[in-house]
Design a protein around this motif. Structure first.
Motif, PDB file in Angstrom:
ATOM      1  N   PHE A 180       0.815  -1.213   0.000  1.00  0.00           N
ATOM      2  CA  PHE A 180       0.000   0.000   0.000  1.00  0.00           C
ATOM      3  C   PHE A 180       0.851   1.266   0.000  1.00  0.00           C
ATOM      4  CE2 PHE A 180      -2.849   3.161   1.981  1.00  0.00           C
ATOM      5  CZ  PHE A 180      -3.899   3.073   1.080  1.00  0.00           C
ATOM      6  N   ASP A 181       1.966   1.243   0.729  1.00  0.00           N
ATOM      7  CA  ASP A 181       2.824   2.439   0.784  1.00  0.00           C
ATOM      8  C   ASP A 181       3.378   2.771  -0.601  1.00  0.00           C
ATOM      9  OD1 ASP A 181       2.328   2.605   3.450  1.00  0.00           O
ATOM     10  OD2 ASP A 181       4.244   1.721   4.090  1.00  0.00           O
TER      11      ASP A 181
ATOM     12  N   MET B  58       0.609   4.423  -2.563  1.00  0.00           N
ATOM     13  CA  MET B  58       0.345   5.816  -2.190  1.00  0.00           C
ATOM     14  C   MET B  58       1.494   6.729  -2.652  1.00  0.00           C
ATOM     15  SD  MET B  58      -2.579   5.704  -1.121  1.00  0.00           S
ATOM     16  CE  MET B  58      -3.113   7.193  -0.261  1.00  0.00           C
TER      17      MET B  58
ATOM     18  N   PRO C 221       1.329   5.952  -7.334  1.00  0.00           N
ATOM     19  CA  PRO C 221       0.239   5.142  -7.898  1.00  0.00           C
ATOM     20  C   PRO C 221       0.389   4.912  -9.404  1.00  0.00           C
ATOM     21  CG  PRO C 221      -0.566   7.318  -7.182  1.00  0.00           C
ATOM     22  CD  PRO C 221       0.847   7.189  -6.711  1.00  0.00           C
TER      23      PRO C 221
ATOM     24  N   LEU D 156     -10.798   3.206  -3.035  1.00  0.00           N
ATOM     25  CA  LEU D 156     -10.162   3.470  -1.734  1.00  0.00           C
ATOM     26  C   LEU D 156     -11.122   4.163  -0.779  1.00  0.00           C
ATOM     27  CD1 LEU D 156      -6.617   4.841  -2.711  1.00  0.00           C
ATOM     28  CD2 LEU D 156      -7.189   2.580  -1.841  1.00  0.00           C
TER      29      LEU D 156
ATOM     30  N   ARG E 225     -10.219   7.280  -5.635  1.00  0.00           N
ATOM     31  CA  ARG E 225      -9.250   6.578  -6.472  1.00  0.00           C
ATOM     32  C   ARG E 225      -9.424   5.070  -6.329  1.00  0.00           C
ATOM     33  NH1 ARG E 225      -3.298   8.985  -5.682  1.00  0.00           N
ATOM     34  NH2 ARG E 225      -3.898   8.893  -3.498  1.00  0.00           N
TER      35      ARG E 225
ATOM     36  N   ARG F 147      -7.930   1.108  -6.649  1.00  0.00           N
ATOM     37  CA  ARG F 147      -6.716   0.292  -6.589  1.00  0.00           C
ATOM     38  C   ARG F 147      -7.057  -1.102  -7.119  1.00  0.00           C
ATOM     39  NH1 ARG F 147      -5.311  -2.230  -0.844  1.00  0.00           N
ATOM     40  NH2 ARG F 147      -4.814  -3.940  -2.240  1.00  0.00           N
TER      41      ARG F 147
END
Ligand code: BJW
Ligand code: ZN
Length: 251
Positions: free
Chosen positions: A60-61, A64, A67, A135, A160, A162
């Motif tokens: 996830f990092d 972010m 992207p 998200l 957004r 994912r």
């Protein structure tokens, strides 16, 4: 069958008996089963995408922070998967399911090829490449729809999107994990196919099956941590070895 595939294990009477007599079969697959469909694996010589390791992008990092980069990786992979077809390994597992009372196919793969091969009792542990998730509102939709817009797909709520897959540090879908544990703990034959068996909790399933008394067969061209405690490791490609096991079952 090429010389590199050992026939020795295939002719062992314990293995033959287990295949013919097992009524409760559990299978765990990884990226290696789709290698013969032209889908690169994560680790190993052909497993790299540009210079990135999966640990650097599948979290996830990373998403972010960049992207666009993470979406570029997923678009690249969607393109490959959409052009790919299930191979004889996928098809052999779909056929096996029709021959026994209980058959659970647990996959770490997100490519959807098991479903396209006809497998029904399928547990997808790490999500599916064809789905996106918002998200903000959590809504899911197929990637094809989300891709019509931005380079970073946007939900109808404005949030957004994912990819709806499981990244490092994220929990696996609870239902899927329960089903997988149940199948591994309750089967009498467990196959670990085409996985490097380093990513948990999936990597713990073969050991769970073995501890609960199942015969454990591994299929992989290379040794993995599972090889140390498997009853049999059949060294070779899944696309050749799984149809061989099916022939043993049908003989
Ligand atoms: C062939 C072949 C042919 C080639 N025929 N074979 C316990 C111990 C240590 C760490 C942990 C632990 N428990 C949890 C962790 C942390 C972490 C983890 O496991 N880290 C390790 C790497 C150290 N796990 C997680 O974070 C998981 N979540 C979790 O545990 O939640 C609880 C938690 C929450 C918060 C904090 C802590 C814990 C989530 C893991 C998610 C993995 N996600 C990915 C990406 C999915 C989305 C996407 O596709 O983009 O899943 S990573 C990537 O690896 C992908 C795969 O499913 C997964 C496994 O890879 P796989 O399938 O084995 O492929 P390869 O490439 O590694 O191997 C291919 C094999 O095929 C090779 O062996 C070849 O030889 C073979 N092969 N040709 C047969 N023809
Ligand atoms: Zn939304």
């Amino acid at each position: 069958m090429p010389d590199s595939v050992s026939r020795q294990g295939l002719e062992d009477s314990r293995l033959v008996r287990a295949i013919r007599e097992s009524g409760r079969v559990g299978v765990l697959t990884g990226a290696g089963i789709s290698a013969e469909s032209g889908i690169p694996t994560f680790r190993g010589a052909e497993g790299l995408w540009k210079k990135f390791r999966p640990e650097e992008l599948a979290n996830f990092d990373a998403f972010m922070a960049n992207p666009e980069l993470v979406w570029a990786w997923y678009r690249f992979r969607r393109d490959i998967v959409r052009k790919a077809e299930p191979n004889p390994g996928h098809r052999a597992l779909a056929a096996w399911e029709t021959r026994v009372g209980e058959f659970t196919l647990i996959t770490q793969n997100v490519d959807g090829l098991h479903a396209r091969a006809g497998s029904k009792h399928l547990v997808e542990l790490h999500g599916n490449l064809e789905r996106d998730r918002c998200l903000d509102c959590g809504r899911t939709c197929t990637g094809a729809r989300a891709e019509e817009g931005d380079p970073i797909p946007v939900c109808s709520c404005g949030g957004r999107m994912r990819p709806d897959v499981v990244w490092f540090g994220e929990y696996l879908p609870e239902d899927a994990l329960i089903q997988a544990d149940r199948a591994a703990a309750g089967c009498d034959l467990f196959l670990a196919v085409g996985t490097s068996a380093v990513v948990h909790p999936a990597a713990s399933l073969p050991r769970l099956a073995k501890r609960r008394g199942a015969m454990l067969i591994e299929i992989n061209p290379e040794p993995t941590p599972v090889s140390a405690y498997a009853d049999f490791t059949l060294y070779g490609p899944a696309g050749q070895l799984l149809p061989e096991l099916l022939r043993i079952l049908d003989a």
